[in-house]
Design an enzyme around this catalytic site. Structure first.
Site, mmCIF file in Angstrom:
data_model
loop_
_atom_site.group_PDB
_atom_site.id
_atom_site.type_symbol
_atom_site.label_atom_id
_atom_site.label_comp_id
_atom_site.label_asym_id
_atom_site.label_seq_id
_atom_site.Cartn_x
_atom_site.Cartn_y
_atom_site.Cartn_z
ATOM 1 C CE LYS A 76 -4.102 -1.951 2.162
ATOM 2 N NZ LYS A 76 -5.185 -1.770 3.129
ATOM 3 C CG ASP A 112 -8.117 0.343 3.094
ATOM 4 O OD1 ASP A 112 -8.928 -0.519 2.698
ATOM 5 O OD2 ASP A 112 -6.881 0.182 3.056
HETATM 6 P P1 NAP Z 1 0.407 -2.888 12.208
HETATM 7 O O1 NAP Z 1 0.956 -1.771 11.384
HETATM 8 O O2 NAP Z 1 1.164 -4.144 12.372
HETATM 9 O O3 NAP Z 1 0.140 -2.262 13.700
HETATM 10 C C1 NAP Z 1 -0.235 -3.087 14.750
HETATM 11 C C2 NAP Z 1 -0.672 -2.214 15.939
HETATM 12 O O4 NAP Z 1 -1.289 -3.082 16.898
HETATM 13 C C3 NAP Z 1 0.474 -1.494 16.661
HETATM 14 O O5 NAP Z 1 0.009 -0.238 17.093
HETATM 15 C C4 NAP Z 1 0.740 -2.420 17.860
HETATM 16 O O6 NAP Z 1 1.252 -1.757 18.986
HETATM 17 C C5 NAP Z 1 -0.675 -2.882 18.166
HETATM 18 N N1 NAP Z 1 -0.730 -4.129 18.908
HETATM 19 C C6 NAP Z 1 -0.445 -5.377 18.447
HETATM 20 N N2 NAP Z 1 -0.672 -6.289 19.426
HETATM 21 C C7 NAP Z 1 -1.107 -5.594 20.505
HETATM 22 C C8 NAP Z 1 -1.488 -5.969 21.819
HETATM 23 N N3 NAP Z 1 -1.499 -7.252 22.207
HETATM 24 N N4 NAP Z 1 -1.894 -5.015 22.685
HETATM 25 C C9 NAP Z 1 -1.914 -3.724 22.304
HETATM 26 N N5 NAP Z 1 -1.562 -3.296 21.077
HETATM 27 C C10 NAP Z 1 -1.156 -4.226 20.181
HETATM 28 O O7 NAP Z 1 -1.047 -3.349 11.699
HETATM 29 P P2 NAP Z 1 -2.093 -2.516 10.784
HETATM 30 O O8 NAP Z 1 -1.815 -2.749 9.354
HETATM 31 O O9 NAP Z 1 -2.133 -1.124 11.299
HETATM 32 O O10 NAP Z 1 -3.483 -3.289 11.088
HETATM 33 C C11 NAP Z 1 -4.126 -3.182 12.355
HETATM 34 C C12 NAP Z 1 -5.460 -3.941 12.338
HETATM 35 O O11 NAP Z 1 -6.400 -3.310 11.443
HETATM 36 C C13 NAP Z 1 -5.337 -5.391 11.865
HETATM 37 O O12 NAP Z 1 -6.080 -6.187 12.748
HETATM 38 C C14 NAP Z 1 -5.983 -5.396 10.491
HETATM 39 O O13 NAP Z 1 -6.610 -6.638 10.220
HETATM 40 C C15 NAP Z 1 -7.053 -4.300 10.651
HETATM 41 N N6 NAP Z 1 -7.473 -3.723 9.332
HETATM 42 C C16 NAP Z 1 -8.776 -3.934 8.898
HETATM 43 C C17 NAP Z 1 -9.210 -3.402 7.661
HETATM 44 C C18 NAP Z 1 -10.656 -3.636 7.179
HETATM 45 O O14 NAP Z 1 -10.936 -3.483 5.964
HETATM 46 N N7 NAP Z 1 -11.610 -3.945 8.019
HETATM 47 C C19 NAP Z 1 -8.318 -2.666 6.869
HETATM 48 C C20 NAP Z 1 -7.002 -2.446 7.345
HETATM 49 C C21 NAP Z 1 -6.600 -2.989 8.581
HETATM 50 P P3 NAP Z 1 2.858 -1.547 19.185
HETATM 51 O O15 NAP Z 1 3.212 -0.334 18.368
HETATM 52 O O16 NAP Z 1 2.996 -1.320 20.649
HETATM 53 O O17 NAP Z 1 3.509 -2.804 18.714
#
Ligand code: NAP
Length: 295
Positions: A76, A112
């Site tokens: 992306k 998105d």
């Molecule tokens: P990412 O860049 O890997 O970021 C992950 C985030 O989650 C970080 O802020 C991390 O905190 C936090 N985190 C992970 N495990 C945690 C825990 N146990 N407790 C507290 N915080 C935790 O991921 P992303 O791409 O932003 O995606 C995030 C979520 O959005 C995913 O679940 C994804 O499936 C969802 N999403 C959904 C859609 C949709 O169309 N519905 C679209 C996009 C994304 P730290 O910085 O402290 O590690």
């Protein structure tokens, strides 16, 4: 469309990324094409590799007269370098998930976030003048925070497990809007939030299948501050975050409508049409059925 209906004028759209095997996007777009009687098919294109591979995929798609592409992880950000123009919101977010064919190349959009906005509107959840808690500081959380400011939220707190990451993201977003609109905070410090009745958008990966017992915060005190919770996750259909919001008396929705409307927004951009709410609802029910099959 049945494959037997494909002919010399069929247009092709698709998804590039890796992995793409479990995507619901073909269901959304192929159903839209059928309902709107468009001669169009949508297929996943597994695209591995780095920026050079992405460039070759985008140039190849253009050469093959492909009408539009969705882009998913991990491309992306890198795909922005392959476009002739990027829409203002996508530019601010720094991520593109939809490529629209234009003269000389593809133009980039971020549906998105427009999709999340539309999903919230369809659920009667407004952003304008609201105080919002964005949980997380990764790619999705950053985009959500941008979107909240862009669509008129009064104030946004970005709460992350790792404070430093929230600080960096907030600094960047504040600089981009030229004012202090995002306040970073460590998740564990939520008790110092000044108010209550917040809209909370859960944009961490805690709780995502198979981590179904996970949630970024589990203390009921946090959920007493929240009147509406939006979880970006839709696998599982009801996350622990959503259950905790509901147990505290709030309203909670998952991310399936966000996925639906990001697809609908893309489809509308590719085909210059407006999809009716009845059609959106019909596709939503099919997506839900599909998810339930796999739960
Ligand atoms: P990412 O860049 O890997 O970021 C992950 C985030 O989650 C970080 O802020 C991390 O905190 C936090 N985190 C992970 N495990 C945690 C825990 N146990 N407790 C507290 N915080 C935790 O991921 P992303 O791409 O932003 O995606 C995030 C979520 O959005 C995913 O679940 C994804 O499936 C969802 N999403 C959904 C859609 C949709 O169309 N519905 C679209 C996009 C994304 P730290 O910085 O402290 O590690």
């Amino acid at each position: 469309m049945k494959t037997t209906e494909i002919d010399g004028t069929t247009r092709v759209c698709g998804l590039i990324g890796s992995p793409v095997e479990h995507t619901l996007s073909p269901l959304i777009h192929n159903m839209l094409a059928r309902r709107l009687s468009h001669n169009l098919v949508y297929v996943p294109f597994l695209t591995r590799g780095g920026p050079e591979e992405v460039r070759r995929a985008v140039e190849g798609a253009y050469a093959l007269n492909i009408l539009g592409l969705n882009v998913t992880v991990p491309h992306k950000q890198t795909v922005t370098a392959c476009l002739t123009r990027t829409d203002a919101l996508a530019e601010k977010i720094g991520a593109v998930n939809t490529l629209v064919r234009a003269e000389g190349g593809y133009q980039g959009y971020n549906t998105d976030m427009s999709g999340l906005y539309r999903a919230m509107e369809s659920d009667g959840i407004r952003l304008r003048d609201r105080e919002v808690l964005v949980l997380g500081a990764g790619g999705a959380a950053r985009a959500v925070a941008f979107m909240c400011v862009y669509y008129g939220a009064a104030k946004v707190w970005m709460l992350n497990r790792t404070l430093k990451k929230a600080e960096l993201a907030a600094e960047e977003i504040n600089a981009s809007f030229g004012r202090r609109c995002i306040e970073p905070m460590a998740l564990s410090d939520y008790r110092s939030l000044p108010g209550e009745g917040y809209l909370a958008v859960q944009a961490t990966s805690a709780g995502l299948y198979p981590d179904v017992l996970g949630a970024p915060v589990t203390e009921p005190d946090f959920y007493r501050l929240v009147d509406t919770g939006v979880d970006l996750i839709y696998r599982p259909f009801e996350t622990r975050f959503m259950r905790l919001v509901r147990q505290a008396g709030g309203r909670a929705v998952n991310g399936l409508k966000m996925l639906l409307y990001q697809g609908i927004d893309a489809y509308e951009l590719w085909n210059g049409v407006k999809v009716l709410e009845d059609t959106a609802q019909e596709i939503y029910l099919r997506m839900k059925e599909e998810l339930e099959k796999n739960e």
